[in-house]
Design a protein around this motif. Sequence first.
Motif, PDB file in Angstrom:
ATOM      1  N   HIS A  45      42.743  33.503  30.143  1.00  0.00           N
ATOM      2  CA  HIS A  45      43.773  33.567  31.185  1.00  0.00           C
ATOM      3  C   HIS A  45      44.114  35.027  31.497  1.00  0.00           C
ATOM      4  O   HIS A  45      44.143  35.434  32.672  1.00  0.00           O
ATOM      5  N   ILE A  48      41.177  36.811  33.336  1.00  0.00           N
ATOM      6  CA  ILE A  48      41.081  36.464  34.756  1.00  0.00           C
ATOM      7  C   ILE A  48      42.147  37.202  35.551  1.00  0.00           C
ATOM      8  O   ILE A  48      41.872  37.802  36.600  1.00  0.00           O
ATOM      9  N   ASN A  49      43.391  37.209  35.065  1.00  0.00           N
ATOM     10  CA  ASN A  49      44.464  37.940  35.754  1.00  0.00           C
ATOM     11  C   ASN A  49      44.136  39.422  35.876  1.00  0.00           C
ATOM     12  O   ASN A  49      44.317  40.025  36.934  1.00  0.00           O
ATOM     13  N   THR A  51      41.194  40.851  35.841  1.00  0.00           N
ATOM     14  CA  THR A  51      40.066  41.039  36.746  1.00  0.00           C
ATOM     15  C   THR A  51      40.537  41.074  38.192  1.00  0.00           C
ATOM     16  O   THR A  51      40.175  41.975  38.954  1.00  0.00           O
ATOM     17  N   TYR A  52      41.337  40.109  38.585  1.00  0.00           N
ATOM     18  CA  TYR A  52      41.835  40.067  39.961  1.00  0.00           C
ATOM     19  C   TYR A  52      42.662  41.312  40.289  1.00  0.00           C
ATOM     20  O   TYR A  52      42.613  41.808  41.416  1.00  0.00           O
ATOM     21  N   GLN A  53      43.410  41.824  39.331  1.00  0.00           N
ATOM     22  CA  GLN A  53      44.228  43.009  39.574  1.00  0.00           C
ATOM     23  C   GLN A  53      43.381  44.244  39.858  1.00  0.00           C
ATOM     24  O   GLN A  53      43.855  45.180  40.490  1.00  0.00           O
ATOM     25  N   TRP A  72      45.729  29.392  47.509  1.00  0.00           N
ATOM     26  CA  TRP A  72      46.348  30.686  47.198  1.00  0.00           C
ATOM     27  C   TRP A  72      47.042  31.292  48.407  1.00  0.00           C
ATOM     28  O   TRP A  72      48.076  31.951  48.273  1.00  0.00           O
ATOM     29  N   TRP A  83      49.964  32.847  36.955  1.00  0.00           N
ATOM     30  CA  TRP A  83      48.843  33.274  37.804  1.00  0.00           C
ATOM     31  C   TRP A  83      49.305  34.166  38.950  1.00  0.00           C
ATOM     32  O   TRP A  83      48.594  34.371  39.925  1.00  0.00           O
ATOM     33  N   VAL A  86      46.860  36.900  40.247  1.00  0.00           N
ATOM     34  CA  VAL A  86      45.773  36.392  41.089  1.00  0.00           C
ATOM     35  C   VAL A  86      46.284  36.186  42.504  1.00  0.00           C
ATOM     36  O   VAL A  86      45.679  36.638  43.485  1.00  0.00           O
ATOM     37  N   LEU A  90      44.972  38.247  45.869  1.00  0.00           N
ATOM     38  CA  LEU A  90      44.331  37.543  46.976  1.00  0.00           C
ATOM     39  C   LEU A  90      45.121  37.656  48.274  1.00  0.00           C
ATOM     40  O   LEU A  90      44.540  37.635  49.363  1.00  0.00           O
ATOM     41  N   HIS A 135      34.295  35.728  43.841  1.00  0.00           N
ATOM     42  CA  HIS A 135      34.712  34.669  42.918  1.00  0.00           C
ATOM     43  C   HIS A 135      34.151  33.352  43.435  1.00  0.00           C
ATOM     44  O   HIS A 135      34.228  33.057  44.630  1.00  0.00           O
TER      45      HIS A 135
END
Length: 163
Positions: A45, A48-49, A51-53, A72, A83, A86, A90, A135
Amino acid sequence: MKLTTMTQVTLDGVMQGNGGASDEDRRNGFERGGWARGKGDNETHAFINETYQRADAFLLGRRTYELFAGSWGSLTEQDVPGWEPVMRALNTQPKYVASTTLADPEWPDTTVLSDDLATAIADLKATPGGELQVHGSGELTRWLLQNDLVDEMTLIVVPVVLG
């Protein structure tokens, strides 16, 4: 920018419709959406957070874009406890969609790449920045690999077998 991909995949190679038990991806009779729900640990978890940042922009295939925009793109931070990074990424970073059929994207800060995809992506990669992230987007990821455009790939293997 470095082009990176992140794909969640089951032990038997399924990388389709993992977000929820909905109609998100029913191609070829697939009825097992939601297979990733509840399978990740706290470390996954957080990964993933994080990575998106890091994303400076997102490159998505049309199907993934439409799924993400419909979820989203319409959620608030209260809707996605845990989340939020993320959702913020996005909704604030530029999004590029590889599509010859999407004409009028409604999600803000979206650009459709419909002509000469290889050149458009090479131009994006040539811009200063950190990461251009892909993604999901299975068909796009395969095309990117065939055209030697992927700089780094991350696979999150979800410990389930769907058959």
